[in-house]
Write an enzyme that holds these catalytic residues in place. Sequence first.
Site, PDB file in Angstrom:
ATOM      1  N   CYS A 139     -26.879 -39.139  94.253  1.00 35.23           N
ATOM      2  CA  CYS A 139     -27.491 -37.878  93.166  1.00 35.23           C
ATOM      3  C   CYS A 139     -29.009 -37.486  93.955  1.00 35.23           C
ATOM      4  CB  CYS A 139     -27.968 -38.493  92.275  1.00 35.23           C
ATOM      5  SG  CYS A 139     -29.069 -37.683  91.329  1.00 35.23           S
ATOM      6  N   CYS A 142     -32.291 -36.830  92.228  1.00 39.96           N
ATOM      7  CA  CYS A 142     -32.688 -37.180  92.017  1.00 39.96           C
ATOM      8  C   CYS A 142     -33.312 -38.120  93.111  1.00 39.96           C
ATOM      9  CB  CYS A 142     -32.195 -38.513  91.282  1.00 39.96           C
ATOM     10  SG  CYS A 142     -30.215 -38.670  90.275  1.00 39.96           S
ATOM     11  N   ASP A 143     -32.596 -38.237  94.564  1.00 43.07           N
ATOM     12  CA  ASP A 143     -33.245 -38.853  95.264  1.00 43.07           C
ATOM     13  C   ASP A 143     -33.687 -38.178  96.968  1.00 43.07           C
ATOM     14  OD1 ASP A 143     -33.620 -41.193  93.752  1.00 43.07           O
ATOM     15  OD2 ASP A 143     -31.108 -41.537  94.075  1.00 43.07           O
TER      16      ASP A 143
END
Length: 326
Positions: A139, A142-143
């Site tokens: 992701c 997200c990261d």
Amino acid sequence: MPKLNKEIYDVAIIGTGPAGLTAAIYASRADLSVVMFEGSLPGGQLTQTSEVENYPGFREGVNGFMLIDDMRHQALRFGAEIHFAIVTEVELEGRPYTVTLDDGTTFEARTLVVASGARPRKLGLESETLFWGAGVSSCATCDGAFFRDREVAVIGGGDSAMEEATFLTKFASKVTIIHRRDDLRASAIMQKRAMDNPKVEFLWSHEVVDIYGEAEGRVKDVKGLKVKDRKTGEVRDFPVDGLFLGIGHIPNTDLFTGKLDTDDEGYLVTAPDSTQTSVPGVFAVGDVQDKVFRQAITAAGTGCMGALEAERFLADLEDEEAAAAQ
Ligand code: NAP
């Protein structure tokens, strides 16, 4: 423990992505009693993406999380119940169906709409598990921010890989797309976007066979990959600070093993032009039954179909029961 308002519902929906939420909007607006469960990823995969540019109705695009939140409130407005719970078992022998939640709560449902979606595919390497969430991710939204001014790799040749790679250039100094063939399956526009980006490079016909780095206790740091040239068989080090997987998805169908028909890849099988599964009154919508389109809008479309078919199924059932009572 979720407090359910009823012991028996007209429609129980498993999953709260665009497919499940659209089913909830249609079914609750048709005055059916509807209950739905968030599962382990509330809102589904759309909450993990950044800007959604191709969902109709938003001329400037829309944030994935906001889109889901609006759908959620739209469903609540018509009376759908939405609970934070995971469905651990469904009993499909005989109607109404029995549903069990992770805290042991059980209830019954006259119809089921399965909208449990799909999860990202992994490589299956031990080192992938070791560094998961600490340098290896599926992701970018997200990261990605953890890799500011660092070098990362993305595996895959489809739209997901192109999207992840393009997004990662916001942060990373260099993004290498590693693909196992020398031909991408991504759509032309997504390919072009990645190829035109000066921070993106391609490593063709290579596969990642290992991930190395430091893993002392809780401190983990990816240092690089072992990549194999699929044409020559040569394995070499490929230093990177992070790895993102964009290699497709696996449908979330564990609950239904042996209970609903699936195809060779595990996707729930539905009747032609329908969301009807192999069990009458159980409908499958969204990515759990769609390995072709997998778009938010197609998921929402099948969610609508599922709700309309559930409504029709319940009306027929009522007619049958009335006829039997005479
Ligand atoms: P996909 O199209 O199935 O592509 C998966 C890619 O990963 C393929 O290139 C495949 O290689 C590679 N791959 C699979 N297993 C692998 C493994 N074990 N090791 C190395 N490589 C592996 O999946 P996707 O990119 O997630 O896209 C799925 C669907 O969602 C598509 O319909 C796509 O259009 C859609 N999508 C759309 C958008 C958008 O429009 N914004 C964004 C993301 C996804 P091969 O090519 O060799 O098979």
